[in-house]
Structure formats: structure tokens, C-alpha cells
Scaffold this motif. Structure first.
Motif, PDB file in Angstrom:
ATOM      1  N   ARG A 308       0.838  -1.208   0.000  1.00 38.52           N
ATOM      2  CA  ARG A 308       0.000   0.000   0.000  1.00 38.52           C
ATOM      3  C   ARG A 308       0.867   1.251   0.000  1.00 38.52           C
ATOM      4  N   ALA A 309       1.957   1.210   0.765  1.00 39.97           N
ATOM      5  CA  ALA A 309       2.864   2.361   0.788  1.00 39.97           C
ATOM      6  C   ALA A 309       3.518   2.567  -0.577  1.00 39.97           C
ATOM      7  N   VAL A 310       3.899   1.476  -1.244  1.00 34.26           N
ATOM      8  CA  VAL A 310       4.469   1.597  -2.590  1.00 34.26           C
ATOM      9  C   VAL A 310       3.427   2.176  -3.545  1.00 34.26           C
ATOM     10  N   GLU A 311       2.183   1.761  -3.391  1.00 31.76           N
ATOM     11  CA  GLU A 311       1.105   2.275  -4.230  1.00 31.76           C
ATOM     12  C   GLU A 311       0.980   3.787  -4.078  1.00 31.76           C
ATOM     13  N   THR A 312       1.098   4.279  -2.854  1.00 32.26           N
ATOM     14  CA  THR A 312       1.051   5.726  -2.615  1.00 32.26           C
ATOM     15  C   THR A 312       2.233   6.424  -3.268  1.00 32.26           C
ATOM     16  N   LEU A 313       3.411   5.838  -3.159  1.00 36.53           N
ATOM     17  CA  LEU A 313       4.590   6.438  -3.785  1.00 36.53           C
ATOM     18  C   LEU A 313       4.439   6.486  -5.300  1.00 36.53           C
ATOM     19  N   ALA A 314       3.813   5.460  -5.870  1.00 27.82           N
ATOM     20  CA  ALA A 314       3.603   5.441  -7.316  1.00 27.82           C
ATOM     21  C   ALA A 314       2.710   6.605  -7.747  1.00 27.82           C
ATOM     22  N   VAL A 315       1.717   6.936  -6.927  1.00 25.93           N
ATOM     23  CA  VAL A 315       0.840   8.074  -7.219  1.00 25.93           C
ATOM     24  C   VAL A 315       1.598   9.388  -7.064  1.00 25.93           C
ATOM     25  N   GLN A 316       2.454   9.464  -6.056  1.00 28.52           N
ATOM     26  CA  GLN A 316       3.189  10.696  -5.771  1.00 28.52           C
ATOM     27  C   GLN A 316       4.318  10.960  -6.764  1.00 28.52           C
ATOM     28  N   ARG A 317       4.794   9.927  -7.440  1.00 31.55           N
ATOM     29  CA  ARG A 317       5.912  10.102  -8.375  1.00 31.55           C
ATOM     30  C   ARG A 317       5.519  11.018  -9.516  1.00 31.55           C
ATOM     31  N   GLU A 318       6.356  11.994  -9.803  1.00 29.35           N
ATOM     32  CA  GLU A 318       6.104  12.928 -10.899  1.00 29.35           C
ATOM     33  C   GLU A 318       6.480  12.286 -12.226  1.00 29.35           C
ATOM     34  N   PRO A 319       5.679  12.437 -13.277  1.00 33.94           N
ATOM     35  CA  PRO A 319       6.043  11.886 -14.591  1.00 33.94           C
ATOM     36  C   PRO A 319       7.422  12.375 -15.022  1.00 33.94           C
ATOM     37  N   GLY A 320       8.185  11.454 -15.581  1.00 35.60           N
ATOM     38  CA  GLY A 320       9.537  11.795 -16.005  1.00 35.60           C
ATOM     39  C   GLY A 320      10.575  11.608 -14.923  1.00 35.60           C
ATOM     40  N   ARG A 321      10.139  11.289 -13.699  1.00 33.85           N
ATOM     41  CA  ARG A 321      11.053  11.075 -12.574  1.00 33.85           C
ATOM     42  C   ARG A 321      10.914   9.646 -12.065  1.00 33.85           C
ATOM     43  N   PHE A 322      11.868   9.248 -11.237  1.00 35.80           N
ATOM     44  CA  PHE A 322      11.880   7.888 -10.702  1.00 35.80           C
ATOM     45  C   PHE A 322      11.530   7.880  -9.221  1.00 35.80           C
ATOM     46  N   ALA A 323      11.104   6.730  -8.759  1.00 38.87           N
ATOM     47  CA  ALA A 323      10.986   6.449  -7.325  1.00 38.87           C
ATOM     48  C   ALA A 323      11.747   5.154  -7.064  1.00 38.87           C
ATOM     49  N   VAL A 324      12.664   5.181  -6.116  1.00 36.29           N
ATOM     50  CA  VAL A 324      13.469   4.009  -5.777  1.00 36.29           C
ATOM     51  C   VAL A 324      13.084   3.580  -4.368  1.00 36.29           C
ATOM     52  N   VAL A 325      12.611   2.357  -4.239  1.00 40.87           N
ATOM     53  CA  VAL A 325      12.069   1.867  -2.971  1.00 40.87           C
ATOM     54  C   VAL A 325      12.886   0.674  -2.497  1.00 40.87           C
ATOM     55  N   LEU A 326      13.334   0.721  -1.260  1.00 44.37           N
ATOM     56  CA  LEU A 326      14.010  -0.401  -0.611  1.00 44.37           C
ATOM     57  C   LEU A 326      13.058  -0.990   0.416  1.00 44.37           C
ATOM     58  N   GLY A 327      12.784  -2.281   0.299  1.00 39.28           N
ATOM     59  CA  GLY A 327      11.831  -2.892   1.212  1.00 39.28           C
ATOM     60  C   GLY A 327      12.055  -4.380   1.360  1.00 39.28           C
ATOM     61  N   PRO A 328      11.213  -5.044   2.153  1.00 37.46           N
ATOM     62  CA  PRO A 328      11.367  -6.484   2.375  1.00 37.46           C
ATOM     63  C   PRO A 328      11.094  -7.276   1.111  1.00 37.46           C
ATOM     64  N   ALA A 329      11.969  -8.250   0.830  1.00 33.76           N
ATOM     65  CA  ALA A 329      11.811  -9.070  -0.372  1.00 33.76           C
ATOM     66  C   ALA A 329      10.535  -9.898  -0.324  1.00 33.76           C
ATOM     67  N   GLY A 330      10.079 -10.216   0.872  1.00 35.31           N
ATOM     68  CA  GLY A 330       8.858 -11.012   0.974  1.00 35.31           C
ATOM     69  C   GLY A 330       7.682 -10.360   0.280  1.00 35.31           C
ATOM     70  N   ALA A 331       7.562  -9.031   0.410  1.00 33.91           N
ATOM     71  CA  ALA A 331       6.447  -8.317  -0.213  1.00 33.91           C
ATOM     72  C   ALA A 331       6.737  -7.954  -1.656  1.00 33.91           C
ATOM     73  N   LEU A 332       7.969  -7.517  -1.940  1.00 30.53           N
ATOM     74  CA  LEU A 332       8.290  -6.996  -3.260  1.00 30.53           C
ATOM     75  C   LEU A 332       8.630  -8.082  -4.274  1.00 30.53           C
ATOM     76  N   VAL A 333       9.120  -9.232  -3.798  1.00 28.13           N
ATOM     77  CA  VAL A 333       9.568 -10.281  -4.713  1.00 28.13           C
ATOM     78  C   VAL A 333       8.968 -11.638  -4.380  1.00 28.13           C
ATOM     79  N   GLY A 334       8.768 -11.938  -3.119  1.00 19.62           N
ATOM     80  CA  GLY A 334       8.383 -13.276  -2.691  1.00 19.62           C
ATOM     81  C   GLY A 334       6.952 -13.649  -3.045  1.00 19.62           C
ATOM     82  N   ALA A 335       6.592 -14.871  -2.688  1.00 18.41           N
ATOM     83  CA  ALA A 335       5.238 -15.367  -2.937  1.00 18.41           C
ATOM     84  C   ALA A 335       4.257 -14.641  -2.023  1.00 18.41           C
TER      85      ALA A 335
END
Length: 684
Positions: A308-335
Motif C-alpha cells: 500500500r505504501a508503494v502504491e502511494t509512492l507510485a501516485v506521488q511520483r512525478e512523470p519523467g522522474r523515478f521512485a526508488v524503494v528499498l523494502g522487504p523481499a517477501g512483499a516486493l519479490v516473494g510469494a
């Protein structure tokens, strides 16, 4: 700092012998040797002044003065390091948080003014703080809270800044010790410096050439990631002049105030994020978002909370710019499943997830077995239609971590991979990735298992070697007199079909069988049944040397024998595998078996699987991610015939080698003990 005055505040601080050894950069027994050797010297080692938790304690000022006089130890900044540790451990009369916040605030003040704070009176220091921080954004309250210990902390600040050469270096040196001191508000969820460096360098590479560095972090924390990114830009001497960072504008939050101080001493222009920005459609114009989830100081989050926090960051990201997120692999990559699976699928379908990076364990000091992951959010690729949108997945889970950091060459190649992944479809297809694999978004959305398992970078096969491999194999087979040597001829050269062992296991006709849990007392040198475990697979024990009684084995629950053609493998101490040609062996847990039905999986050749498993990196412990090859079906029969001939000859040679070794041992022991005599044979 030899010859420097010892700060008076150290009179009230104490150190244990392990503390002294660590700060002097010597082994613990060395300090005990100092105590004995210099007990009767003209300048004896200081006496203990207290005992705490069965450990003797020594007055810090006396130890520091003795180290300075004797010249012992390997740390010329011993006094300064003691002073910095004091802020985290114990400043008598002050709460530990108050002391730390006060020292970091004084270092900020020192960076802004260049004053020798220890030479100023209390009123002068407070006036200076009011001039530098008139609206009390980040330091004035912390300095005022030091009360009558302000002078002592000013001495510590001067000493620390002198030893670290700059107030910024001193402030970061103070925070380096936070894990040892167990400061939960500074260590909970905190990543290692190595992980922060990876993110910092990715941010630097993504923003290079875009003008002055502008970063934003909507989450209140102590600023680890922002500082890492700013320092990466400073170390690279790039075009990031006059950097700026936007942080939450809540001035009462201690973590945010510390982040402001850390950024301030680096010369960063610190901006406020308004409350509306935290939920709005843009964090700050022109800013690259850099965030760690959960923020430092927060307990672990559920997968739902992270996504949910990543979803908020995706909304806040300005077009043409990046957002770099460091987080737990369980949520971002795992099953994931349930709500988390819906959230992640939605994020992937929005085509903002440009890169997914899974990092190895060992980069989260508070939880050494957990893994972190990085997401890079950006604009969807504009050169492909919606149905063909793509992202890249990088798998570093098997890379070695030393001291909380990855090898420098690994980081260099990863950063290159991530930057290349932000190019066009043609750019990505043309780039030679080291850790990264192209993946269609639709395939990622359909996947609920570990993303990096099915979309890890597979090695590229050698297409054409000019016939060298065929010539070499033909010469070897002919020289050994093997039947079928004449069948070895050069091939057309092509990339073999490759897949992960996880995919192989899921195929029809492949069965994975766990090893048997055996009582060590039942395994020995005698018995009808050979035992195969990790020791045999890695060559520490010769196959067949360990055995057990068949009747004993048959009484075990779910007792299982091998069958001819079974691939026996293990993950530790490193990946290894053999093919059981005979069967009727016992596989000892944690070794496992892959049993292949040749009729239903014709391209899977046991010897090829065993070879691919054995060639994995020594650190690759997650067996489902291992890459294996299939053999073209029209080559399987001929390959197996020739391999069978090789196996028979190898068995004979190994048996002969074993008997020769046994003969050597019997002769050397027998002749030396006069149990054997060798008579001279007259050949005349």
C-alpha cells in the motif's frame, strides 16, 4: 589525536575490557596482556573502578590518558571514538536519547559556524544555536535540553569533529555505533551501509545528467537513504551541485529532525513536504523519491502495508522522474496471496515498475536471514504497445555478503543493469545483462510465487566454438578406447533450452524425493545398503564407505531406496550432485533425489542435471533457482550410450584407485611395523 586534551566528560564514563579492545583496534587478550605487563610500570594500566554485569569497568578518562601516553593500540583517534561512543552509551545525568540528539545538534551547529564550541559559555552556545536555527526546525531544542551538561557535550563535539576531520564525518561516525548500542529507534528495520550504498548509487545513476540532485522521502525516518544518495553523488564528483532534499515538515518528530541535521551538515538544502504532499499527486516538483519501507524506527510491516505504501509512492511520483524503494523481499519479490497479491498485481499492471532487484540476505543487521529488494518505479516504456509492456528482474540472492556489503564489482554491474533497463525495448534487448532478465509484465502479473525464481538471468550458451569442443571430446574418447568415439562430430551450435529447477520439479514426469532422516548410530562401515549424503556428494567420503543394515533401514517410516538414474543432490555446504547408476542406495537428509520418468520428460538427462547442479555458485543455496539445461531429443539416446561407457570405465578406474590406495597403506604400515617383509627377487 595523540597529545590532545582528554574531554572532561570522560571522567564520569566507564569502559569494559572488551570496549577498550574494540576501541583500540586490538584483540581482547591484548588488553589483558597490557594489564599484566604494565601493572608495576612507572605508568601502570588503570585500576578498575566498578563492576557491572560481572564485567570490570575502567574510568574512560584514565584509560584514554594511558593509551595516549603509552602509544599502544592501533587507533590514533581513541579519545574521539570513546567520546562518540559516550553519546550512545552513557552520559551521566542525561537520558541517552537527549545526549545523542544534543551531540548531533552540536555537530550541526559546528558545521554551520566553524566555532570551537568548547571555548564558549552556555549562553554563547545557545545564542549561536538561535542564530543558526531561529525557528527551531532541527537543533535548538536539542541543544537547550542538555542543561548543565552542555559544556561537556561541546567538548565531545569538538573532539569528535577533530578526529573525523569534519562535523559531517563525526555525526555519521556516531551513528555507526547504533547497532551495538541497541538504539531501537535508530536500528529497527535499518539496512546495512552496504545496502544503502547500492540504493544510493542506483539513485545517482538514474538522476545523472538531470541537473542538481533533488530527492524526496515522504516517510519520516532518520534519513539513511537520503544521506546515502547525497554521499554517493558527492563521492562521484558528478554534476550534482547544491543538492536538495524534501522531508516531512513535522518539526516535532525526532527522527525527521535528526535527518535534517544529517543532511544539513552535508550542505544539503532541506525542504519541507507539506501535509497535503503526503497524500497528493506529487511529492515535490522535479524530485526523485527515495524511500525505505518500513521506515527506520518502525517495526516490521505486513506485505499489505508495504505494498500500500508503494502504491502511494507510485501516485506521488512525478512523470519523467523515478521512485526508488528499498523494502522487504517477501512483499516486493516473494510469494504473496490475498490482498497483497492483488496490490502487487495492480502495481505491475500499471507498468510503473521498471526494475525489480532481489538482494541477498545479510544486508539487514537486525534480521540477518531476511532479504531486501529494490523496486525502481518510472514511466512505462513508450515504444511498445500495452500488451507487450515489460520490466526487468535482477536476482542477486546468491551473491556473497561480507561485512554487510556486496562486492564492489557486483554493485557496479547491478547499477549498469538497472540503468540499462530504463532504456527502450531495443536498448534492453541489445544490452548484455549480468544479473537481470527481461520479463513481460503480463507474465509477472500471472505469477504469485517468487518473482526472481522464474525471471532470473539465465546464462547465455556458447553458440559456436569452431568445433574445438567436438575435437577435444573425440580425442579423449578415442584415446580411452571408448566405444562410440567415432560418433563425436561438431554440431551446429545453438543456445540450449534452459529453465530453473523449480520449473523442472513442476513438470510432468519429474518427482522430487526428500532424503531419509537416519540415526547416525545406524550408519557405519558395514551393512548391505550404501548411504549417500552431503559428505559423499562433496567428495569428503568415498561413495560406498558408509553403509547400514538393510533390516534396520526397512524399519524406518517411509523408508525409500534410490532407483537407477536418480539424481542425488544437496545444497550445503555447496551445491553438488551425482547420478546413481545402480539404485538401492539410501539417501541421507538433507540430500534429495530428482527422479525422472524418461518417457514423459525426454529432454532431461540425469548426467546433465547433475553437471548443472554441481556447477552452481558455492553460495547458491536456493535450489529452486538453479538453472539447468535440456538436451535435444534426437541427441539423448546417443549421449546416454556414450556416458554409460564413460561411467563404466570411471567405475573401474575408481575401484582400481581405491585398491591401489589400500595397497599403499597396507604396505607402508606393514613394512614399517615389520609385519611385512619384501624379499629381493633375482631376475637373472
Amino acid at each position: 589525536m595523540k597529545g590532545a586534551a582528554v574531554p572532561s566528560v570522560l571522567d564520569s564514563l566507564t569502559l569494559s575490557l572488551p570496549d577498550i579492545a574494540e576501541l583500540a583496534h586490538v584483540q581482547r587478550p591484548v588488553v589483558s596482556m597490557w594489564r599484566r605487563r604494565y601493572a608495576t610500570a612507572a605508568s601502570p594500566f588503570p585500576e578498575a573502578v566498578a563492576t557491572r554485569r560481572d564485567q570490570q569497568r575502567f574510568r574512560a578518562s584514565e584509560v584514554t590518558a594511558w593509551i595516549e601516553r603509552s602509544g599502544l593500540g592501533r587507533n590514533p583517534s581513541f579519545a574521539a571514538d570513546v567520546a562518540m561512543r559516550a553519546a550512545l552509551d552513557e552520559v551521566p545525568g542525561l537520558d541517552a536519547d537527549v545526549a545523542l540528539d544534543g551531540l548531533t545538534s552540536l555537530l550541526y551547529l559546528k558545521a554551520q559556524t566553524g566555532e570551537l564550541l568548547g571555548a564558549l559559555g552556555r549562553a554563547e552556545v545557545l545564542d549561536l544555536a538561535d542564530e543558526v536555527d531561529p525557528d527551531d526546525h532541527l537543533a535548538y531544542s536539542e541543544i537547550e535540553a542538555l542543561g548543565d551538561r552542555l559544556g561537556d557535550l561541546c567538548e565531545l563535539a569538538d573532539t569528535a569533529a577533530d578526529a573525523a576531520y569534519t562535523p559531517a564525518g563525526a555525526l555519521e561516525a556516531v551513528l555507526l555505533d547504533r547497532h551495538r548500542a541497541g538504539r531501537r529507534t535508530l536500528t529497527e528495520s535499518a539496512a546495512s551501509d552496504g545496502a544503502l550504498d547500492v540504493v544510493g548509487r542506483i539513485v545517482l545513476a538514474l538522476t545523472s545528467g538531470r541537473g542538481p540532485l533533488m530527492l524526496a522521502n515522504p516517510h519520516a525516518d532518520c534519513g539513511d537513504l537520503l544521506v546515502a544518495a547525497v554521499r554517493a553523488g558527492s563521492d562521484a564528483n558528478g554534476d550534482h551541485d547544491a543538492p536538495a532534499c524534501a522531508v516531512p515538515g513535522v518539526r516535532t518528530d525526532p527522527a525527521t529532525r535528526l535527518a535534517r541535521r544529517r543532511l544539513g551538515v552535508l550542505g544539503v538544502r532541506v525542504l519541507d513536504l507539506d501535509a497535503d504532499d503526503a497524500v497528493g499527486h506529487a511529492v515535490s516538483p522535479g524530485a526523485t523519491i527515495v524511500a525505505q519501507l518500513p521506515p527506520v524506527g518502525s517495526p516490521p510491516w505486513s506485505d499489505d502495508e508495504v505494498l500500500r505504501a508503494v502504491e502511494t509512492l507510485a501516485v506521488q511520483r512525478e512523470p519523467g522522474r523515478f521512485a526508488v524503494v528499498l523494502g522487504p523481499a517477501g512483499a516486493l519479490v516473494g510469494a504473496v496471496d490475498g490482498e497483497a497479491e492483488k496490490l502487487r498485481s495492480s502495481l505491475l499492471r500499471n507498468d510503473q515498475v521498471r526494475s525489480v532487484v532481489e538482494l541477498p540476505a545479510g544486508l539487514l543487521p537486525g534480521r540477518s536471514r531476511e532479504r531486501l529488494a529494490i523496486w525502481v518505479l518510472g514511466d512505462p516504456p513508450a515504444d511498445v504497445r500495452l500488451a507487450k509492456q515489460w520490466t526487468t528482474v535482477s536476482d542477486l540472492a546468491g551473491e556473497r555478503v561480507t561485512g554487510g556489503a556486496l562486492d564492489g564489482g557486483v554493485v557496479d554491474d547491478l547499477v549498469t543493469d538497472v540503468v540499462a533497463a530504463q532504456g527502450t525495448f531495443a536498448d534492453v534487448r541489445a544490452h548484455a545483462f549480468r544479473f537481470t532478465r527481461f520479463a513481460y509484465t503480463s507474465a509477472l502479473v500471472a505469477l504469485q510465487s517468487d518473482l526472481s525464481v522464474d525471471f532470473r538471468q539465465l546464462r547465455v550458451g556458447q553458440r559456436d566454438d569452431g568445433g574445438r569442443a567436438a575435437v577435444h571430446a573425440h580425442e579423449l574418447a578415442t584415446g580411452l578406447g571408448l566405444a562410440g568415439a567415432e560418433s563425436v562430430v561438431p554440431g551446429p551450435g545453438r543456445d540450449p533450452r534452459r529453465e530453473t529447477l523449480r520449473s523442472v520439479e513442476a513438470r510432468d514426469g519429474v518427482r522430487r524425493i526428500s532424503g531419509n532422516r537416519l540415526d547416525p548410530r545406524a550408519v557405519g562401515a558395514v551393512g548391505e545398503v550404501p548411504v549417500v549424503g552431503p559428505a559423499e556428494l562433496t567428495g569428503d567420503v568415498i561413495l560406498g564407505d558408509r553403509r547400514m543394515d538393510r533390516l534396520t533401514f526397512s524399519t524406518l517410516p517411509a523408508a525409500r531406496y534410490t532407483e537407477p538414474g536418480d539424481v542425488i543432490f544437496c545444497t550445503a555446504p555447496y551445491p553438488a550432485a551425482v547420478v546413481d547408476h545402480v539404485g538401492l542406495s539410501v539417501v541421507e537428509f538433507p540430500a534429495q533425489v530428482l527422479r525422472i520418468d524418461r518417457a514423459r520428460a525426454p529432454g532431461l538427462v540425469p548426467h546433465v542435471l547433475a553437471e548443472d547442479i554441481t556447477s552452481q555458485r558455492a553460495t547458491a543455496k536456493r535450489w529452486r533457482t538453479w538453472e539447468v539445461r535440456e538436451v535435444p531429443e534426437d541427441q539423448v539416446s546417443a549421449l546416454e550410450e556414450l556416458l554409460a561407457a564413460v561411467g563404466q570405465r570411471e567405475t573401474l578406474v575408481l575401484d582400481e584407485a581405491r585398491r591401489l590406495a589400500e595397497l599403499r597403506t597396507t604396505l607402508t604400515r606393514g613394512v614399517a611395523d615389520a609385519l611385512i617383509q619384501l624379499r629381493t627377487v633375482d631376475n637373472a
